[in-house]
Design an enzyme around this catalytic site. Structure first.
Site, PDB file in Angstrom:
ATOM      1  N   LEU A  80      26.737  26.716  63.539  1.00 15.15           N
ATOM      2  CA  LEU A  80      26.159  25.787  62.568  1.00 15.15           C
ATOM      3  C   LEU A  80      27.026  24.553  62.353  1.00 15.15           C
ATOM      4  O   LEU A  80      28.249  24.609  62.418  1.00 15.15           O
ATOM      5  CB  LEU A  80      25.949  26.512  61.229  1.00 15.15           C
ATOM      6  CG  LEU A  80      25.030  27.728  61.289  1.00 15.15           C
ATOM      7  CD1 LEU A  80      24.854  28.319  59.885  1.00 15.15           C
ATOM      8  CD2 LEU A  80      23.675  27.402  61.894  1.00 15.15           C
TER       9      LEU A  80
ATOM     10  N   GLY B 286      24.057  19.283  60.602  1.00 13.93           N
ATOM     11  CA  GLY B 286      22.623  19.116  60.861  1.00 13.93           C
ATOM     12  C   GLY B 286      21.852  20.330  60.345  1.00 13.93           C
ATOM     13  O   GLY B 286      20.869  20.208  59.612  1.00 13.93           O
ATOM     14  N   HIS B 287      22.334  21.532  60.720  1.00 12.90           N
ATOM     15  CA  HIS B 287      21.686  22.759  60.233  1.00 12.90           C
ATOM     16  C   HIS B 287      21.751  22.830  58.700  1.00 12.90           C
ATOM     17  O   HIS B 287      20.777  23.182  58.042  1.00 12.90           O
ATOM     18  CB  HIS B 287      22.396  23.996  60.790  1.00 12.90           C
ATOM     19  CG  HIS B 287      22.365  24.136  62.268  1.00 12.90           C
ATOM     20  ND1 HIS B 287      23.492  24.043  63.045  1.00 12.90           N
ATOM     21  CD2 HIS B 287      21.345  24.382  63.131  1.00 12.90           C
ATOM     22  CE1 HIS B 287      23.173  24.229  64.323  1.00 12.90           C
ATOM     23  NE2 HIS B 287      21.883  24.435  64.400  1.00 12.90           N
TER      24      HIS B 287
ATOM     25  N   LYS C 212      15.708  16.296  65.403  1.00 10.22           N
ATOM     26  CA  LYS C 212      16.575  16.245  66.583  1.00 10.22           C
ATOM     27  C   LYS C 212      15.846  16.838  67.795  1.00 10.22           C
ATOM     28  O   LYS C 212      15.909  16.307  68.880  1.00 10.22           O
ATOM     29  CB  LYS C 212      17.859  17.031  66.270  1.00 10.22           C
ATOM     30  CG  LYS C 212      18.612  17.559  67.434  1.00 10.22           C
ATOM     31  CD  LYS C 212      19.590  16.555  67.920  1.00 10.22           C
ATOM     32  CE  LYS C 212      20.479  16.990  69.044  1.00 10.22           C
ATOM     33  NZ  LYS C 212      20.248  18.242  69.680  1.00 10.22           N
TER      34      LYS C 212
ATOM     35  N   SER D 161      25.147  21.939  68.442  1.00 10.63           N
ATOM     36  CA  SER D 161      26.091  23.025  68.726  1.00 10.63           C
ATOM     37  C   SER D 161      26.753  22.795  70.081  1.00 10.63           C
ATOM     38  O   SER D 161      27.894  23.193  70.311  1.00 10.63           O
ATOM     39  CB  SER D 161      25.358  24.368  68.738  1.00 10.63           C
ATOM     40  OG  SER D 161      24.592  24.495  67.566  1.00 10.63           O
TER      41      SER D 161
HETATM   42  P1  AMP Z   1      19.356  25.195  66.933  1.00 12.31           P
HETATM   43  O1  AMP Z   1      20.350  26.095  66.280  1.00 12.31           O
HETATM   44  O2  AMP Z   1      19.956  24.182  67.852  1.00 12.31           O
HETATM   45  O3  AMP Z   1      18.189  25.940  67.513  1.00 12.31           O
HETATM   46  O4  AMP Z   1      18.743  24.319  65.763  1.00 12.31           O
HETATM   47  C1  AMP Z   1      18.180  24.920  64.613  1.00 12.31           C
HETATM   48  C2  AMP Z   1      17.476  23.860  63.826  1.00 12.31           C
HETATM   49  O5  AMP Z   1      18.411  22.848  63.439  1.00 12.31           O
HETATM   50  C3  AMP Z   1      16.382  23.136  64.625  1.00 12.31           C
HETATM   51  O6  AMP Z   1      15.260  22.919  63.774  1.00 12.31           O
HETATM   52  C4  AMP Z   1      17.044  21.857  65.022  1.00 12.31           C
HETATM   53  O7  AMP Z   1      16.139  20.804  65.230  1.00 12.31           O
HETATM   54  C5  AMP Z   1      17.909  21.585  63.799  1.00 12.31           C
HETATM   55  N1  AMP Z   1      18.996  20.669  64.128  1.00 12.31           N
HETATM   56  C6  AMP Z   1      19.902  20.798  65.130  1.00 12.31           C
HETATM   57  N2  AMP Z   1      20.707  19.737  65.176  1.00 12.31           N
HETATM   58  C7  AMP Z   1      20.316  18.895  64.169  1.00 12.31           C
HETATM   59  C8  AMP Z   1      20.745  17.616  63.705  1.00 12.31           C
HETATM   60  N3  AMP Z   1      21.751  16.984  64.280  1.00 12.31           N
HETATM   61  N4  AMP Z   1      20.096  17.074  62.658  1.00 12.31           N
HETATM   62  C9  AMP Z   1      19.052  17.716  62.075  1.00 12.31           C
HETATM   63  N5  AMP Z   1      18.592  18.925  62.461  1.00 12.31           N
HETATM   64  C10 AMP Z   1      19.211  19.503  63.496  1.00 12.31           C
END
Ligand code: AMP
Length: 279
Positions: free
Chosen positions: A33, A36-37, A149, A186
């Site tokens: 995390l 963004g998360h 994103k 990540s």
């Molecule tokens: P992930 O863990 O990469 O699957 O992402 C989980 C959630 O966090 C997804 O809805 C992504 O779009 C969101 N997310 C990842 N990076 C960002 C970011 N930089 N800004 C906003 N949301 C993000």
């Protein structure tokens, strides 16, 4: 904050919340995390009464086994970060729990899944739809929060919710960036200091392209962006498309009366980065 591994434990807790009339907000993640998360979790806290975050690296959405292998897994640090957010429950199941048997479902999203990420990551969105639909079924959230994103993922999840008539509202949250402009991810953890500095060129180039847009044709802007990024020794563009934000069809002219979003995937060494900017 409680950490739950088993579906029945999760459902028992959530049923108790729902019986009290509380609304459930859900933030699905693959962990590692970052801010963004956390911005999604904060938003969930503002809009719902009980916030669930899932941390699960979903094997079925990885088309590259090496990428799955190398995906960072940092549960302890993730839990620490979540302590100071509105998250009340973390659901971090094992792969066997989510997939007691192989998921053979094939979703059909037509062109939405054939372009951009879909073209270069075959099967990726089917895997996303498999896990998100399973998680929605288990958590039964009132609202689920996704980052812009992963713009195409957001469009696909909305399409899936519509296809399956799921009673969940999808909330889109803005992209959170590092001070350099690089979209938080990540995968950024796998970049060297030098690579990370150079990767900031992606956002800078997208912003420049948006500024140049009225004076150049769509094709010229697209060519310029790819040339500018590929001229950097650390970066190699995989695709750059300017699309209608609803059906993801390519935008041909600036005066097309549609909302436009410019989407890009760039390799920085072995690390694949994606970003986008609303035009
Ligand atoms: P992930 O863990 O990469 O699957 O992402 C989980 C959630 O966090 C997804 O809805 C992504 O779009 C969101 N997310 C990842 N990076 C960002 C970011 N930089 N800004 C906003 N949301 C993000």
């Amino acid at each position: 904050m409680i950490l739950i591994r088993e579906i029945r434990d999760l459902q028992g807790l959530l049923q108790a919340q729902q019986a009290e009339g509380k609304t459930i907000g859900f933030v699905p993640t693959m962990g590692a995390l970052h801010s963004g998360h956390l911005s999604l979790v904060e938003q969930a806290g503002k809009q719902t009464d009980f916030v669930v975050v899932s941390i699960f690296v979903n094997p079925t959405q990885f088309n590259d086994p090496k990428d799955l292998d190398q995906y960072p897994r940092t549960l302890e640090a993730d839990l620490k970060l979540l302590e100071s957010t509105p998250c009340q429950l973390v659901f971090s199941p094992k792969v066997e729990t989510m997939y007691p048997e192989p998921d053979k479902r094939q979703f059909q999203f037509g062109e939405l899944e054939q372009v951009m990420e879909g073209q270069f990551r075959p099967g990726h969105f089917n895997g996303v739809a498999q896990i998100v639909s399973k998680l929605f079924e288990i958590v039964k959230p009132d609202k689920a929060f996704f980052g812009q994103k992963d713009f195409q993922q957001l469009v696909i999840v909305k399409a899936m919710v519509k296809q399956l008539n799921l009673p969940v509202e999808i909330i889109a949250c803005p992209i959170v960036r590092e001070a350099s402009g690089l979209a938080m991810s990540s995968r950024n953890e796998r970049l060297s200091k030098e690579q990370r500095e150079n990767a900031a060129l992606i956002y800078k180039t997208l912003c420049q392209a948006r500024n140049n847009a009225p004076d150049l044709s769509v094709e010229e802007v697209k060519r310029q962006v790819v040339e500018e990024i590929n001229a950097n020794a650390f970066l190699e563009t995989e695709y750059f498309e300017i699309v209608n934000d609803t059906d993801l069809k390519p935008v041909l002219r600036w005066d097309d009366p549609v909302n436009k979003v410019a989407c890009i995937a760039v390799f920085c060494g072995e690390v694949r980065l994606i970003d986008n900017l609303v035009f």
